[in-house]
Every structure is written in structure tokens, then in C-alpha cells.
Scaffold this active site. Structure first.
Site, mmCIF file in Angstrom:
data_model
loop_
_atom_site.group_PDB
_atom_site.id
_atom_site.type_symbol
_atom_site.label_atom_id
_atom_site.label_comp_id
_atom_site.label_asym_id
_atom_site.label_seq_id
_atom_site.Cartn_x
_atom_site.Cartn_y
_atom_site.Cartn_z
ATOM 1 N N ILE A 125 0.829 -1.202 0.000
ATOM 2 C CA ILE A 125 0.000 0.000 0.000
ATOM 3 C C ILE A 125 0.863 1.251 0.000
ATOM 4 C CG2 ILE A 125 -1.670 1.352 1.338
ATOM 5 C CD1 ILE A 125 -2.874 -1.057 -0.087
ATOM 6 N N HIS A 178 24.848 27.987 8.141
ATOM 7 C CA HIS A 178 24.070 29.200 7.889
ATOM 8 C C HIS A 178 24.219 29.597 6.419
ATOM 9 C CE1 HIS A 178 22.373 33.211 8.547
ATOM 10 N NE2 HIS A 178 23.385 33.682 7.824
#
Length: 465
Positions: free
Chosen positions: A42, A444
Site C-alpha cells: 500500500i 548558515h
């Protein structure tokens, strides 16, 4: 009809079953796998993967309608529903074929049919009611998965009332839709159809949407969905469904008051039941509770030679849980002495807009367990990358043990949090405390910096908010 002997027979070819079979083959075991429908189960064919393809299309549709925010313009933006669905089905087919290749590469023998326990160490395989093979094995692993729960009076009919299957291959894009259930499945469909332009109402019986998530995350997402135009009814129950010529009228009761909502379609997403029928479990003496097979940390059922893994054994109903559970089971069978399977560090992800991800204890669960906690929070509005991406709506919440610094849980809502949650999962697996996390350098500019700031906030050291 053939009689064959194997070391291990796996029943079910979903993410639990096929991974187990491949790992067994790697361990030099002779393995057979029985699958009645599609390899990948599934999840790959009608769940995890095709829904993400649909959600990607809906994200693009959302972006196309917000182009001016990024300095672009476009006229007559529209979508082709048939092509959207076709792409989703194509992705599923490609990956299902890939699973078949992997099984063949690892020399796993695959049988097309339905398996049933037929005595000690024996599995009978049938297809369309006709015998295919009788398989002998010392170890039989059941990985038959689960299916959607059906409520009386709200049975999917393929036209007006949809299950997840019909919702993934819609014949029309409904102008209005009622989604019953606000767990991951219901909310993902609600998000998809809302982003594609449908008017969506979500009905949840419990007091809040996404009820397994931390309460703050649920409240945050409630506000986000309402901003997007969804109508959310919590503490509500469906009392009746009346089908009309071109629509469905749903009677909903909440707070002692009843209301009727008429929509073109209804999606029922009200839970999961295990596929325990017609497996011969009762005759074999396998214990079943509330439609799920009872097992220990190695997948053992208590009946010698019979094991169960994945959704069949209960929550959390997640593909990655099934895969890992299967690996533990087969490695135990092979004598590798793995750690018993536990659910304490299984992450959960919901791919709505914005995304939701979590691992470990919620704040409430930690307090219920008698823990003194330190809580850290950081909003995406304080993160440069999130603002630059145009995704400032989000938050991260971390829960620590106030006495030991143990990371008890992490809860996230926002762009790409389903990719970032693994950072906290690894931290918990390594038994990391706040000290290691606080001294870890985050790159960053990234959204992941918000994870660091949330940790810092728990200890009064947050920088950017």
C-alpha cells in the site's frame, strides 16, 4: 502447483515484507516472498509515495498562484487533473518495478498469490481461489499490513464517498469536500485538495486536529489551515450521510448542536485495521488484539516459527517502522542478536502545507511520565533562510529532561521539517543531551538553525528571538 522449501517465507511485499526478504537474502537465508497484489504494498502503490507526488503538484499549484510575491507574473494558470494523477501513478509504478528488480537481484523467490498458514512450518499459496504452491519453512513472517477503517453508513462507494484509493485517482476535482478524520492521512488529503482550489471541511471527533502531535503544534497548524481557508470542526461527529444527485450532505454534531454540510465529495480517513483475516491465525494459535497481531520486540508471536511485523502489529502505522521491525526480526532469526525493536524513537511526518514532523514525547506525555521538563521554542519568522524562501510560518519545540538534559522529544511545523526531524532522531539514538546539541555548529543560512535556537531557548540562551 509446487511444493518448495525455504529457510524463511515472508507474507506481504510492502516496505516491511520486501525489506525483510532482502535482508534475509543478504544473510544467506533462502527466502520466499508472497504478495497478492503489488510489490511495494500500500505504501508504495497507494499510500506514502503517490500521495507525495500529488502533494508536490499541489505545492506547485500554490506557488503558481503566489508568483507576484517572488517577482513573477503569469496569466491563465491552470492544471490538468488527468496529468497530475498520471504522474502520481507513474511514480508509484516506477518504484514498484524497482522493488521487483531488487528482489530478483537478491535471489528472493516471489510468489503471486495469497498466503495462509496451513500447519506447522507450512504456508498454502492461492491465486483466484486456485492453489499455487505449498511452501515449507522453519520461519514464517507475516507482513500483511493494514487497511482503512470503514464506519457504518459512511462506506466508500467509489463515487461520492471516497477512501484513500479514490482520493488518489479522482475523476473530478471537487469544488467542495468533507474530510472525516484529521490524522496524517486525512490532513494530507485536505491539504492537497485545498491547495488545488477545493473548499475543504475537516471533521475530527477528538478535541484537536492532528491529535497525536504536541498540543502546541496542533494549535499552530489549526491556525495555519484556517488562514488557508479550511473549515475545521473538532469535537465533532458524523451523524449521517445523505447522497444527492450530484453531492453529499453530511450531518455533523458538535457541542450539542447539529449542522448539515453539503459537498461534492467526502473522504473517509478514520483509522486503520490490521489485515488479519484469512491467514489461519486462529487455527495456528496466534494471539490477535483489536485487529492486530501481538508480538514481542523480535516479531515473535508466541507460536514457534510464526512472526509478524509492520502495520499488522499495530501503531505507529509507518513504513519506516515496518522496515526496521522487519530487519530486527530477520536478524534475530539469523542469530545476529539485534536489539529488540522499540517505538520510542520512531519519527512521524505529515506532508501537509506547512509540514509537520515529530519524535519522542510531547510535553504533556513527558509530564504524565513524571518528568520535570525544560521547553525550548523557536519560530521560523526568526530564521533568515525561512524568510528568504517565503516560508516564515513555522515553529520548532524541544522537550528536555530538566534534571539530566536528555532530549525527550522534538516537535516541528514548517517548510522541510520532514527532512530535518532526522537530526533530532539521531540525537536521541545517540542519547545526546542539551550540551552536545548546544555546541553543535549548524550551517548558515539554513532552516535547521531553528533547531539549534530551539535548544538554546530551552536553556535561556536563544540568540535570534
Amino acid at each position: 502447483m509446487t511444493d518448495q522449501s525455504f529457510d524463511v517465507v515472508v507474507v506481504g511485499g510492502g516496505p516491511g515484507g520486501y525489506v525483510t526478504a532482502i535482508r534475509g537474502a543478504q544473510l544467506k537465508l533462502k527466502v520466499a516472498l508472497v504478495e497478492r497484489e503489488n510489490l511495494g504494498g500500500i505504501c508504495l502503490n497507494w499510500g506514502c509515495i503517490p500521495t507525495k507526488a500529488l502533494l508536490r503538484s499541489s505545492e506547485i499549484n500554490h506557488l503558481l498562484h503566489t508568483l507576484p510575491e517572488y517577482g513573477f507574473s503569469a496569466e491563465n494558470v491552470k492544471f490538468d487533473l488527468d496529468k497530475v494523477v498520471k504522474r502520481s501513478r507513474g511514480v508509484a509504478k516506477q518504484l514498484s518495478s524497482g522493488v521487483a528488480h531488487l528482489l530478483k537481484k537478491n535471489k528472493v523467490t516471489v510468489f503471486d498469490g495469497t498466503g495462509r498458514l496451513a500447519g506447522k512450518g507450512t504456508l498454502a499459496v492461492e491465486k483466484d481461489g486456485k492453489p499455487v504452491a505449498t511452501l515449507k519453512a522453519k520461519h514464517i513472517i507475516l507482513a500483511t499490513g493494514a487497511r482503512a477503517r470503514v464506519l457504518p453508513g459512511i462506506e466508500p462507494d467509489g463515487r461520492f464517498i471516497w477512501s484513500y484509493r479514490e482520493a488518489m485517482v479522482p475523476d473530478i476535482m471537487p469544488k467542495s469536500l468533507v474530510v472525516i478524520g484529521s490524522g496524517a492521512i486525512g490532513i494530507e488529503f485536505a491539504s492537497f485538495y485545498r491547495n488545488m482550489g477545493a473548499e475543504v471541511t475537516v471533521v475530527e471527533a477528538l478535541p484537536r486536529i492532528l491529535p497525536v502531535e504536541d498540543e502546541e503544534i496542533s494549535a499552530f497548524m489549526h491556525k495555519q489551515f484556517e488562514k488557508q481557508g479550511m473549515k475545521l470542526l473538532v469535537g465533532a461527529s458524523v451523524k449521517g450521510v445523505e447522497k444527492g444527485r450530484d453531492s453529499v450532505t453530511v450531518t455533523i454534531e458538535a457541542g450539542g448542536k447539529a449542522q448539515k454540510i453539503t459537498a461534492e465529495r467526502v473522504i473517509s480517513a478514520v483509522g486503520i485495521v490490521g489485515n488479519v483475516e484469512n491467514l489461519g491465525l486462529e487455527q495456528a494459535g496466534v494471539k490477535v488484539e483489536r485487529t492486530h497481531v501481538v508480538v514481542d520486540g523480535f516479531g515473535r508471536t508466541g507460536v514457534e516459527g510464526i512472526y509478524a511485523i509492520g502495520d499488522l502489529t499495530g501503531p505507529p502505522w509507518l513504513a519506516h517502522k515496518a522496515s526496521h521491525e522487519g530487519v530486527v526480526c530477520i536478524e534475530h532469526i539469523a542469530g545476529l542478536k539485534p536489539h529488540p525493536f522499540e517505538t520510542w524513537n520512531i519519527p512521524g511526518c505529515t506532508y501537509c502545507r506547512p509540514q509537520v514532523a515529530s519524535v519522542g514525547m510531547t510535553e504533556a506525555k513527558a509530564k504524565e511520565a513524571g518528568r520535570k521538563v525544560k521547553i525550548g521554542r523557536f519560530p521560523f519568522i526568526g530564521n533568515g533562510k525561512a524568510i528568504a524562501m517565503g516560508e516564515p510560518e513555522g515553529m520548532i519545540k524541544t522537550v528536555f529532561d530538566a534534571e539530566t538534559g536528555e532530549l525527550l522529544g522534538a516537535h516541528m511545523a514548517g517548510a522541510e521539517v520532514t527532512e530535518m526531524i532526522q537530526g533530532y532522531v539521531v540525537a536521541r539514538q545517540l542519547e545526546t543531551t542539551e550540551a552536545e546539541l548546544m555546541h553543535t555548529v549548524f550551517p548558515h543560512p539554513t532552516i535547521s538553525e531553528a533547531m539549534h535556537e530551539s535548544v538554546l531557548d530551552a536553556y535561556g540562551q536563544v540568540i535570534h528571538f
